[in-house]
Design a protein around this motif. Structure first.
Motif, mmCIF file in Angstrom:
data_model
loop_
_atom_site.group_PDB
_atom_site.id
_atom_site.type_symbol
_atom_site.label_atom_id
_atom_site.label_comp_id
_atom_site.label_asym_id
_atom_site.label_seq_id
_atom_site.Cartn_x
_atom_site.Cartn_y
_atom_site.Cartn_z
ATOM 1 N N ILE A 227 0.874 -1.178 0.000
ATOM 2 C CA ILE A 227 0.000 0.000 0.000
ATOM 3 C C ILE A 227 0.905 1.220 0.000
ATOM 4 O O ILE A 227 1.612 1.489 0.980
ATOM 5 C CB ILE A 227 -0.933 0.008 1.229
ATOM 6 N N VAL A 228 0.920 1.946 -1.111
ATOM 7 C CA VAL A 228 1.838 3.077 -1.257
ATOM 8 C C VAL A 228 1.056 4.344 -1.605
ATOM 9 O O VAL A 228 -0.109 4.298 -1.995
ATOM 10 C CB VAL A 228 2.904 2.803 -2.345
ATOM 11 N N GLY A 229 1.740 5.452 -1.480
ATOM 12 C CA GLY A 229 1.125 6.740 -1.806
ATOM 13 C C GLY A 229 1.744 7.850 -0.990
ATOM 14 O O GLY A 229 2.644 7.626 -0.167
ATOM 15 N N GLU A 230 1.259 9.052 -1.204
ATOM 16 C CA GLU A 230 1.734 10.208 -0.444
ATOM 17 C C GLU A 230 1.310 10.111 1.011
ATOM 18 O O GLU A 230 0.500 9.248 1.388
ATOM 19 C CB GLU A 230 1.175 11.501 -1.044
ATOM 20 N N THR A 231 1.811 11.011 1.827
ATOM 21 C CA THR A 231 1.383 11.079 3.221
ATOM 22 C C THR A 231 -0.067 11.561 3.294
ATOM 23 O O THR A 231 -0.525 12.348 2.469
ATOM 24 C CB THR A 231 2.268 12.061 4.021
ATOM 25 N N ASN A 232 -0.779 11.027 4.260
ATOM 26 C CA ASN A 232 -2.121 11.508 4.599
ATOM 27 C C ASN A 232 -3.161 11.290 3.500
ATOM 28 O O ASN A 232 -4.142 12.032 3.414
ATOM 29 C CB ASN A 232 -2.083 13.002 4.965
ATOM 30 N N VAL A 233 -2.978 10.271 2.657
ATOM 31 C CA VAL A 233 -3.985 9.998 1.628
ATOM 32 C C VAL A 233 -4.949 8.881 2.068
ATOM 33 O O VAL A 233 -5.921 8.588 1.366
ATOM 34 C CB VAL A 233 -3.333 9.602 0.294
ATOM 35 N N VAL A 308 -2.621 4.518 -3.340
ATOM 36 C CA VAL A 308 -3.722 5.299 -2.785
ATOM 37 C C VAL A 308 -3.509 6.765 -3.127
ATOM 38 O O VAL A 308 -2.443 7.337 -2.863
ATOM 39 C CB VAL A 308 -3.816 5.123 -1.254
ATOM 40 N N VAL A 309 -4.524 7.379 -3.741
ATOM 41 C CA VAL A 309 -4.468 8.808 -4.066
ATOM 42 C C VAL A 309 -5.676 9.493 -3.429
ATOM 43 O O VAL A 309 -6.748 8.891 -3.264
ATOM 44 C CB VAL A 309 -4.459 9.049 -5.596
ATOM 45 N N ASP A 310 -5.487 10.747 -3.070
ATOM 46 C CA ASP A 310 -6.530 11.535 -2.420
ATOM 47 C C ASP A 310 -7.286 12.331 -3.471
ATOM 48 O O ASP A 310 -6.702 13.201 -4.142
ATOM 49 C CB ASP A 310 -5.884 12.476 -1.393
ATOM 50 N N THR A 311 -8.568 12.050 -3.641
ATOM 51 C CA THR A 311 -9.362 12.739 -4.670
ATOM 52 C C THR A 311 -9.680 14.177 -4.283
ATOM 53 O O THR A 311 -10.280 14.911 -5.078
ATOM 54 C CB THR A 311 -10.676 11.984 -4.935
ATOM 55 N N ASN A 312 -9.271 14.620 -3.091
ATOM 56 C CA ASN A 312 -9.397 16.034 -2.726
ATOM 57 C C ASN A 312 -8.319 16.886 -3.388
ATOM 58 O O ASN A 312 -8.412 18.113 -3.393
ATOM 59 C CB ASN A 312 -9.310 16.203 -1.202
ATOM 60 N N ASN A 313 -7.285 16.216 -3.933
ATOM 61 C CA ASN A 313 -6.204 16.931 -4.596
ATOM 62 C C ASN A 313 -6.547 17.181 -6.062
ATOM 63 O O ASN A 313 -7.288 16.403 -6.679
ATOM 64 C CB ASN A 313 -4.898 16.131 -4.526
ATOM 65 N N PRO A 314 -6.009 18.244 -6.664
ATOM 66 C CA PRO A 314 -6.243 18.513 -8.091
ATOM 67 C C PRO A 314 -5.716 17.367 -8.948
ATOM 68 O O PRO A 314 -4.710 16.736 -8.604
ATOM 69 C CB PRO A 314 -5.452 19.807 -8.352
ATOM 70 N N TYR A 315 -6.355 17.120 -10.082
ATOM 71 C CA TYR A 315 -5.993 15.972 -10.914
ATOM 72 C C TYR A 315 -4.544 16.018 -11.396
ATOM 73 O O TYR A 315 -3.874 14.957 -11.401
ATOM 74 C CB TYR A 315 -6.940 15.858 -12.112
ATOM 75 N N PRO A 316 -3.998 17.160 -11.812
ATOM 76 C CA PRO A 316 -2.590 17.154 -12.258
ATOM 77 C C PRO A 316 -1.631 16.609 -11.195
ATOM 78 O O PRO A 316 -0.676 15.901 -11.518
ATOM 79 C CB PRO A 316 -2.306 18.627 -12.569
ATOM 80 N N LEU A 317 -1.880 16.940 -9.920
ATOM 81 C CA LEU A 317 -1.034 16.428 -8.849
ATOM 82 C C LEU A 317 -1.208 14.913 -8.699
ATOM 83 O O LEU A 317 -0.234 14.173 -8.570
ATOM 84 C CB LEU A 317 -1.377 17.131 -7.529
ATOM 85 N N VAL A 318 -2.466 14.455 -8.752
ATOM 86 C CA VAL A 318 -2.752 13.024 -8.658
ATOM 87 C C VAL A 318 -2.095 12.282 -9.827
ATOM 88 O O VAL A 318 -1.476 11.227 -9.650
ATOM 89 C CB VAL A 318 -4.276 12.764 -8.645
ATOM 90 N N SER A 320 0.514 13.080 -11.564
ATOM 91 C CA SER A 320 1.977 13.022 -11.441
ATOM 92 C C SER A 320 2.394 11.932 -10.451
ATOM 93 O O SER A 320 3.404 11.253 -10.661
ATOM 94 C CB SER A 320 2.526 14.380 -10.988
ATOM 95 N N ARG A 321 1.608 11.743 -9.389
ATOM 96 C CA ARG A 321 1.910 10.678 -8.414
ATOM 97 C C ARG A 321 1.719 9.299 -9.038
ATOM 98 O O ARG A 321 2.498 8.377 -8.802
ATOM 99 C CB ARG A 321 1.011 10.823 -7.174
ATOM 100 N N ILE A 322 0.682 9.164 -9.838
ATOM 101 C CA ILE A 322 0.431 7.886 -10.514
ATOM 102 C C ILE A 322 1.570 7.569 -11.479
ATOM 103 O O ILE A 322 2.076 6.451 -11.525
ATOM 104 C CB ILE A 322 -0.919 7.927 -11.264
ATOM 105 N N GLN A 323 1.984 8.575 -12.243
ATOM 106 C CA GLN A 323 3.059 8.369 -13.207
ATOM 107 C C GLN A 323 4.367 8.004 -12.514
ATOM 108 O O GLN A 323 5.135 7.169 -12.997
ATOM 109 C CB GLN A 323 3.252 9.637 -14.057
ATOM 110 N N HIS A 324 4.608 8.608 -11.336
ATOM 111 C CA HIS A 324 5.820 8.338 -10.569
ATOM 112 C C HIS A 324 5.885 6.857 -10.177
ATOM 113 O O HIS A 324 6.951 6.220 -10.284
ATOM 114 C CB HIS A 324 5.842 9.216 -9.318
ATOM 115 N N ILE A 325 4.776 6.296 -9.747
ATOM 116 C CA ILE A 325 4.733 4.885 -9.345
ATOM 117 C C ILE A 325 4.735 3.987 -10.571
ATOM 118 O O ILE A 325 5.369 2.909 -10.576
ATOM 119 C CB ILE A 325 3.506 4.609 -8.463
ATOM 120 N N ARG A 326 4.062 4.395 -11.632
ATOM 121 C CA ARG A 326 4.050 3.595 -12.870
ATOM 122 C C ARG A 326 5.460 3.292 -13.354
ATOM 123 O O ARG A 326 5.750 2.200 -13.847
ATOM 124 C CB ARG A 326 3.291 4.353 -13.966
ATOM 125 N N GLU A 327 6.336 4.255 -13.217
ATOM 126 C CA GLU A 327 7.713 4.096 -13.690
ATOM 127 C C GLU A 327 8.482 3.053 -12.894
ATOM 128 O O GLU A 327 9.524 2.572 -13.327
ATOM 129 C CB GLU A 327 8.442 5.445 -13.622
#
Length: 465
Positions: A227-233, A308-318, A320-327
């Protein structure tokens, strides 16, 4: 290696219980038990009784009754070990168990070593080595899928597969080696076209068995899920929801989880091994940085990655996090994008994730972890991602690390045979590689082996089995 002495051990779990079972095996098992057993009704000795029968009586020592018991009698060779076996069912008092064990030893038995009953079954030809190893896997199975794989192996499913391979290879080995006796006459007894076809079939089957270890090992020890993702998601909230307990600390403070939290839970008959990792972010905190490094390490080890991503965040930020893990995801891994907090999330972010282009090994699920909303859908995705259907359909799946290493060696040997056929090398070199492959396959079933290997395998069994 076969010790002719009569062995005894408590075969039920240690501690107090309603009933305990004490087992003896060996040529003197019946005679030893007769020394301490009395039948108040018939007065007959166990030696006069038929095989596969139960007898009520009592265990005595120095005219003192230790306990009333039921004795099961099995005669060689129709028993688990292939020897005479006595199984004494007594009351589960630890004191009673130890007293009975002591009087058996006093009358000529000795305490069994770990796995010695199963080892005797192997040495007496009641099962091959892979079946003997499956006995330990059946005992250790903690979920339905692992139990099914172990039972299939214990019944000889894996052994039959290996036996079929060896039989086919042995025929051609004999033909190739016969050519060596007529080398001066330049004759071929082994049809090279037929040998190539057979070798290709065996190579494909060995590769299939070898590759099945990833799934088999995961089912046996728990599907690794990071289970990975940013803090507090909501990673820790999600872990608690999946485990149905407050295993991880949940807080609005960023960086609460600084190390990997690991737990195993049985979901729908399959064990999942969850790793709740430290939140991935830029930080100067040295301890948190170490936790983030461990997060990346667990991500690499996982079969399933829950991002895990927080849908309270703007989509561009979300995004970029997805792309970071995809790599960082390997082709064999499944990435499940877990869009969390949909009860309060931004509509645009949720809609953008819904229409996001996903690859074959990616899924997206929308949940509210705190409210446990849509968790069943997430579990469906996790279950489907590891091909549990393959475990249902495939006859043999390798779960044993020893078998995996041997299959790798056998596969390399048979691959050399294919290369040799391509280069049209002489039969003596072909025969050498075929014999090597046969040797490795025989190691799996125990047709060849050393005392050191056998000792290592059986020492990991529980005493009494």
């Amino acid at each position: 290696m076969l010790d002719q002495s009569t062995i005894c051990a408590i075969s039920t779990s240690p501690g107090v219980g309603a009933i305990a079972v004490i087992r003896l095996s060996g040529s003197d098992a019946i005679a030893i038990c007769d020394k301490v057993y009395e039948s108040p009704k018939t007065g007959k000795s166990l030696a006069d009784q038929a095989a596969n029968t139960l007898h009520f009586g009592k265990i005595v020592s120095a005219n003192e009754t230790i306990d009333e018991v039921v004795v099961a009698l099995f005669r060689a060779p129709h028993s688990f070990t292939g020897e005479d076996i006595i199984e004494i069912s007594c009351h589960g008092s630890v004191y009673i168990q130890q007293r009975i064990l002591n009087v058996l030893v006093e009358n000529g038995a000795r305490l069994a070593l770990p796995g010695e009953f199963t080892q005797r079954a192997f040495l007496n030809g009641k099962m091959d080595l892979s079946q003997a190893e499956a006995v330990a896997d059946v005992i250790a199975s903690s979920n339905a899928a692992a139990h099914k794989l172990a039972m299939n192996q214990m019944r000889g499913g894996f052994s039959k597969e290996i036996g079929s391979l060896r039989d086919q290879l042995l025929h051609f080995t004999a033909m190739v080696e016969l050519e060596l006796d007529f080398s001066e006459e330049d004759v071929e007894f082994a049809d090279r076209t037929a040998l190539r076809k057979l070798t290709e079939e065996i190579e494909a089957l060995l590769r299939k068995l070898k590759d099945s270890f990833q799934l088999g090992n995961a089912i046996k020890n728990g599907i690794p899920v990071a289970i990975v993702g940013e803090t507090n998601v909501g990673k820790s909230t999600l872990l608690n929801a999946l485990l149905n307990e407050d295993r991880a600390i949940v807080s609005d403070i960023h960086g609460t989880t600084r190390d990997v939290i690991e737990d195993v839970v049985n979901i729908r008959g399959t064990a999942f091994r969850f790793f709740d990792t430290a939140g991935i972010r830029e930080t100067e905190d040295q301890i948190e940085t170490l936790g983030i490094e461990r997060s990346y390490s667990k991500l690499e080890q996982a079969t399933v990655v829950l991002l895990v991503v927080d849908t309270n965040n703007p989509y561009p930020l979300v995004e970029s996090r997805i792309q970071h893990i995809r790599e960082r995801i390997a082709p064999h891994q499944t990435l499940i994008i877990v869009a969390n907090k949909i009860d309060s999330g931004l509509r645009d972010t949720i809609q953008q994730i819904e229409v996001m282009e996903l690859t074959d090994n990616e899924k997206a699920v929308f949940i509210a972890a705190k409210q446990k909303e849509n968790l069943e859908e997430l579990i469906d995705y996790m279950s489907h991602s590891i091909n549990l259907e393959e475990a249902e359909q495939q006859d043999v799946i390798v779960t044993n690390a020893r078998h995996y290493e041997i299959l790798k060696n056998a596969h390399e040997a048979i691959f050399r045979v294919l290369n040799g056929l391509d280069m049209q090398i002489t039969g003596d070199f072909l025969a050498q590689d075929i014999r090597e492959c046969l040797h490795y396959l025989a190691e799996i079933t125990g047709e060849v082996g050393t005392e050191e290997v056998l000792g290592h395998i059986f020492k990991n069994f529980c005493i009494g089995k």
